[in-house]
Scaffold this active site. Structure first.
Site, PDB file in Angstrom:
ATOM      1  N   LYS A  22      12.875   0.468  14.990  1.00 52.13           N
ATOM      2  CA  LYS A  22      12.891   1.857  15.445  1.00 52.13           C
ATOM      3  C   LYS A  22      14.052   2.104  16.395  1.00 52.13           C
ATOM      4  CE  LYS A  22      11.039   3.364  19.082  1.00 52.13           C
ATOM      5  NZ  LYS A  22      10.374   3.984  20.244  1.00 52.13           N
ATOM      6  N   ASN A  23      14.220   1.219  17.376  1.00 52.07           N
ATOM      7  CA  ASN A  23      15.248   1.441  18.392  1.00 52.07           C
ATOM      8  C   ASN A  23      16.649   1.427  17.789  1.00 52.07           C
ATOM      9  OD1 ASN A  23      13.312   1.694  20.378  1.00 52.07           O
ATOM     10  ND2 ASN A  23      13.428  -0.427  21.024  1.00 52.07           N
ATOM     11  N   CYS A 117       7.934   7.918  26.902  1.00 50.44           N
ATOM     12  CA  CYS A 117       6.796   7.280  27.572  1.00 50.44           C
ATOM     13  C   CYS A 117       6.967   7.323  29.087  1.00 50.44           C
ATOM     14  CB  CYS A 117       6.665   5.825  27.121  1.00 50.44           C
ATOM     15  SG  CYS A 117       6.069   5.626  25.433  1.00 50.44           S
ATOM     16  N   ARG A 122      13.779   6.428  34.513  1.00 51.00           N
ATOM     17  CA  ARG A 122      14.868   5.970  33.642  1.00 51.00           C
ATOM     18  C   ARG A 122      15.990   6.994  33.739  1.00 51.00           C
ATOM     19  NH1 ARG A 122      12.030   4.558  28.002  1.00 51.00           N
ATOM     20  NH2 ARG A 122      10.774   6.357  28.476  1.00 51.00           N
ATOM     21  N   ARG A 397       4.474   6.217  17.316  1.00 49.48           N
ATOM     22  CA  ARG A 397       5.886   6.407  17.629  1.00 49.48           C
ATOM     23  C   ARG A 397       6.703   5.159  17.325  1.00 49.48           C
ATOM     24  NH1 ARG A 397       6.943   7.047  23.149  1.00 49.48           N
ATOM     25  NH2 ARG A 397       9.060   7.333  22.381  1.00 49.48           N
TER      26      ARG A 397
END
Length: 417
Positions: A22-23, A117, A122, A397
């Protein structure tokens, strides 16, 4: 609202394939804004986050769609609206990755500050610092980042901290800047390496991928490519921890073990027997689970995205373990849910002291973020009785067909609406 019901049903056994990362896929979809022509990505996982990124690309004017079961086609030639709206960007942090490509391609970008999330602060300051160093003019306006540049110019960027998405954003923008850009203290994660490899295939001039110093020499134009997304190392690690927690024997294929060394090392310390080859990884746990100490860190350290899953395993170790979270300050939200299942965990700042118990008991628990939901499912597979995991939209997700894959290994797991 959907929930996942898990019943402890003994050891998991068998072999299972890993979906595409996914990333990596999300970063590569953003990169597809840079070339003049169409790009095709294969082995893309069908996930909520991927669909969100497709919506963002279409909102920008790109022709972006599923063209096969695991294949996406992206044609950026129609991009004429360099604004990524709040309603979409708020859903996931990786959507902010369109900022660098848009600024490089269009000379302007307006992107909502990101969501995702709630696992800690961040900040996006490293993204903006890097783009400003390339000549971008950045302003913040009512929750949006606005960037403009007549021509991006190569420069030296020294990141103040390890930032995967920040490295990726600035690296993509630098591909179409004039002159040479050097990124110091760059992230070394496999997803950064894969992005660099894809940008190179598109015609970019990049060297140093895999080190903390990247050199990008700007080019005038880039071209579309076809690329197969690498296997998801976090999904693979999650399935292997489930095997160990249940004292099973599982082989995952479709992932590069070289990108999982820190995870595999910790599984071995826990008492697992781990065999890795070019095709995948096999893990089995015939004996007791041993307590360990683990500290999360940027790659090649132990990944924060595997912290909750490993903690679920350590809840059943014979002795006391210490899990220190050094990447995100709010990534212990799964601890109260594990305690509801009988886990003995004491928090002290950014460390969790985990004393193994003889058994976990099924309970109603709530997923608080993507990886926490995976950790709770691992715990449920090893617990006695039934565990009901709520708010499973989090797991959708990042994990494709997780119930189906676990059932193929013998798990008793189902989704209820």
């Amino acid at each position: 609202m959907d929930r996942i019901v898990v019943c402890g049903n003994g050891p998991l056994r068998g072999e299972v394939g890993v979906s595409g990362s996914k990333n990596s896929a999300l970063a590569l979809m953003a990169a597809a804004l840079l070339p003049q022509g169409e790009s095709v990505l294969e082995n893309v996982p069908r996930l909520r986050d991927v669909d969100t990124m497709l919506e963002i690309l279409r909102a920008l004017g790109a022709d972006a769609e599923w063209s096969g079961p695991q294949e996406i086609r992206i044609d950026p030639s129609g991009v004429d609206n360099p604004e990524a709206p709040y309603d979409l960007v708020r859903k996931m942090r990786a959507s902010f990755l369109v900022l660098g490509p848009l600024l490089a391609r269009c000379g302007a970008a307006r992107v909502s500050e990101p969501g995702g999330c709630a696992i800690g602060v961040r900040p996006i300051d490293q993204h903006l610092k890097g783009l400003e160093a390339l000549g971008g003019k950045i302003t913040l306006d009512h929750g949006y980042v606005e960037a403009t540049a007549t021509q991006l110019c190569g420069s030296r960027v020294a990141f103040d901290l390890n930032t995967v998405n920040g490295t990726q954003n600035v690296m993509m923008a630098a591909c179409l800047a004039s002159g040479e850009t050097t990124l110091e203290n760059a992230a070394r994660e496999p997803e950064v390496i894969e992005l660099a490899e894809v940008l190179f295939k598109m015609g970019a001039d990049i060297s140093g991928a895999g080190s903390d110093r990247l050199v990008i020499r700007g080019v005038d134009a880039m071209h579309g490519i076809r690329h197969r997304v690498s296997g998801d190392r976090i999904e693979a690690g999650t399935l292997l921890t489930a095997a160990i927690a249940t004292h099973g024997d599982v082989r995952v294929h479709g992932v590069d073990p070289g990108w999982m060394e820190s995870t595999l090392d910790k599984l071995r310390e826990c008492g697992a027997e781990v065999d890795a080859d070019a095709g995948g990884v096999r893990a089995r746990c015939p004996g007791p689970i041993r307590p360990i100490r683990v500290v999360t860190a940027p790659f090649p350290g132990y990944p924060t995205d595997m912290q909750a899953q490993l903690m679920a395993v350590l809840c059943l170790a014979e002795g006391s373990s210490v899990v220190s979270e050094r990447v995100f300050e709010n990534r212990f939200m799964h601890v109260p849910e594990l305690q509801r299942m009988g886990a003995d965990i004491a928090l002290s700042g950014r460390a969790a002291h985990v004393t193994g118990v003889r058994r976990l008991m099924g309970a109603q628990v709530m997923a608080t973020d993507l990886r926490a939901s995976a950790g709770l499912i691992v715990a449920g597979l090893a617990a006695e009785g039934e565990t009901v995991v709520g708010r499973v939209y989090h797991i959708d997700r990042g994990y494709e067909r997780i119930e189906e894959k676990l059932r193929s290994l013998g798990a008793e797991i189902r989704r209820e609406v």
